[in-house]
Design a protein around this motif. Structure first.
Motif, PDB file in Angstrom:
ATOM      1  N   LEU A 297       0.668  -1.026  -0.206  1.00 30.64           N
ATOM      2  CA  LEU A 297      -0.422   0.015  -0.053  1.00 30.64           C
ATOM      3  C   LEU A 297       0.688   1.493   0.247  1.00 30.64           C
ATOM      4  O   LEU A 297       0.269   2.281  -0.095  1.00 30.64           O
ATOM      5  N   LEU A 299       3.269   3.930  -1.462  1.00 34.13           N
ATOM      6  CA  LEU A 299       3.702   4.507  -2.727  1.00 34.13           C
ATOM      7  C   LEU A 299       5.180   4.715  -2.950  1.00 34.13           C
ATOM      8  O   LEU A 299       5.781   5.024  -3.798  1.00 34.13           O
ATOM      9  N   GLU A 322      -1.553   3.682  -0.285  1.00 32.53           N
ATOM     10  CA  GLU A 322      -2.886   4.027  -1.347  1.00 32.53           C
ATOM     11  C   GLU A 322      -4.254   3.732  -0.781  1.00 32.53           C
ATOM     12  O   GLU A 322      -3.832   3.497   0.978  1.00 32.53           O
TER      13      GLU A 322
END
Ligand code: AMP
Ligand code: GLY
Length: 415
Positions: A297, A299, A322
């Protein structure tokens, strides 16, 4: 940047995978596993071989070393690397005592005013037995030192408690058994917080929850972790900023006041009690399998952030995460965490479409991928909802087969 990742489990595969996503790094790993070999060059140096790892990092002229497991950190790998001028994301031996000694961690928490279970340390059987008395189910018994996740006991009655204490004081974990911590048993929901730390600064990764017991509905023995979800359900009104300011930062500042410059991951295992979050334990490394559920998750280019932490540089205020959920289920060999057979062919990985599969206990035998350990693989999927990510994880996991495969079917669904 050239980066050496130390370790060979699912956590290290997830780290190498996350670093490979930026595309800007040259990645090597020691000793690694067959999954990691697809994205990094492997070197057969054991995690316990401190000189071998330092020589490898120097010979390969790496810009950064990231240490996965706790054993080399407690043994001083980060100190040795820093002495040679090689940046290391992982604390030195003095900081690693937070995981290496549960009593040291308690002392630090007490000095820093961090909420935790009340505890007492014992170095003889009779006093520990007397302290627990007939109220065994109100206490948790912990070997003081490293015990590979097997040194924590929640006895149901005083007979069981006595048996555990006798084994610990008889040296069940070697030196770990010499001191035993007995602490108040807390009730609530567990959450793992992983903080990237650079001295007295930190940035926290999204919170997660690990499922440590072997069987569905939290039954059976504790394991290294059978699956994890990120973020954890049932914690919507928890403030993670609170964990940063009331737990992680005070610990970092207490360590700094003792001359310990902590550079690496500080993992706080929390119990969310009716009185707020309390610390169950600290680890000085990424969690396994939490890392496999958290990193998909995130980034940002973690390589740059880890390098900044390793050199005592600044950290971003927040990470770019994310929206949505990630869940990860561990596939284990039948018999784990006890004895199990190895060498069974693993099939179905070529059918995976929607998941990332992280290797741990896998091996190549006669050109075929086979089981090589207790925790074989972990399967991780992202979804807009927790249910969506779990459905996808289990759908993909069903495509993978090996003799005796075992996994929990309720990851993310029991609290
Ligand atoms: P640890 O290795 O210290 O995280 O302990 C392993 C597991 O034991 C934790 O994940 C909890 O489920 C449980 N545990 C540890 N300490 C306590 C406590 N004080 N109260 C209740 N459960 C605990
Ligand atoms: N998942 C628990 C740990 O890494 O210690």
């Amino acid at each position: 940047m050239k980066i050496l990742v130390v370790g060979s489990g699912g956590r290290e595969h997830a780290l190498v995978w996350a670093l490979s996503r930026s595309g800007d790094h040259s990645l090597i790993c020691a000793p690694g596993n067959p999954g990691i070999a697809e994205i990094a060059k492997l070197f057969p140096v054991k995690v316990s071989d401190i000189d071998g790892l330092v020589n490898l990092a120097a010979h390969e002229k790496v810009d950064l070393v990231i240490v996965g497991p706790e054993v080399p950190l407690v043994a001083g790998l980060a100190d040795e690397l820093r002495r040679k001028g090689i940046p290391c994301f992982g604390p030195g031996a003095a900081g690693a005592r937070l995981e290496g000694s549960k009593w040291f961690a308690k002392e630090i928490m007490e000095s820093a005013g961090v909420p935790t279970a009340c505890g007492k340390v014992f170095s003889d059987l009779a006093s520990a037995r007397e302290y627990i008395g007939e109220d065994a189910c109100k206490y948790v018994i912990k070997a003081d030192g490293l015990a590979a996740g097997k040194g924590v006991f929640l006895p149901d009655d005083s007979v069981e408690a006595c048996g555990i204490l006798e084994e610990l004081f008889a040296g069940k974990f070697g030196e770990s058994g010499v001191q035993v911590v007995v602490e108040e048993r807390l009730l609530g929901r567990e959450v793992s917080i992983l903080a990237i730390c650079s001295g007295e600064e930190c940035v926290i990764l999204p919170p997660s929850r690990d499922h440590k017991r072997l069987g569905d509905a939290d039954t059976g023995p504790n394991t290294g972790g059978m699956g994890a979800v990120c973020p954890p359900p049932g914690t919507d009104n928890c403030s993670w900023e609170h964990a940063r300011t009331r737990i992680i930062l005070p610990v970092l500042s207490e360590l700094a006041s003792r001359g310990i410059d902590f550079r690496g991951v500080l993992y706080a295992g929390l119990m969310i009690t009716d009185d707020g979050p309390k610390v169950l334990e600290f680890n000085v490394r990424f969690g396994d399998p939490e890392t496999q559920a958290v990193l998909p998750l995130v980034l940002d280019d973690l390589g740059e952030i880890f390098l900044s932490a390793a050199t005592g540089g600044p950290l971003p205020e927040h990470l770019t995460v994310e929206d949505g959920f990630c869940s990860c289920a561990v596939m284990a060999s039948g018999g784990y965490p006890g004895t199990y057979e190895k060498g069974f062919p693993i099939t179905g990985l070529d059918k995976i479409e929607d998941a990332v599969v992280f290797h741990a206990g896998t091996a190549i035998e006669n050109g075929r991928l086979v089981t090589g350990g207790g925790r074989v693989l972990s399967v991780a999927c992202i979804g807009d909802t927790l249910e969506g990510s779990l459905d996808r994880t289990y759908r993909e996991l069903d495509k993978i087969d090996f003799k005796g495969k075992f996994y929990r079917k309720d990851i993310g669904r029991t609290v």
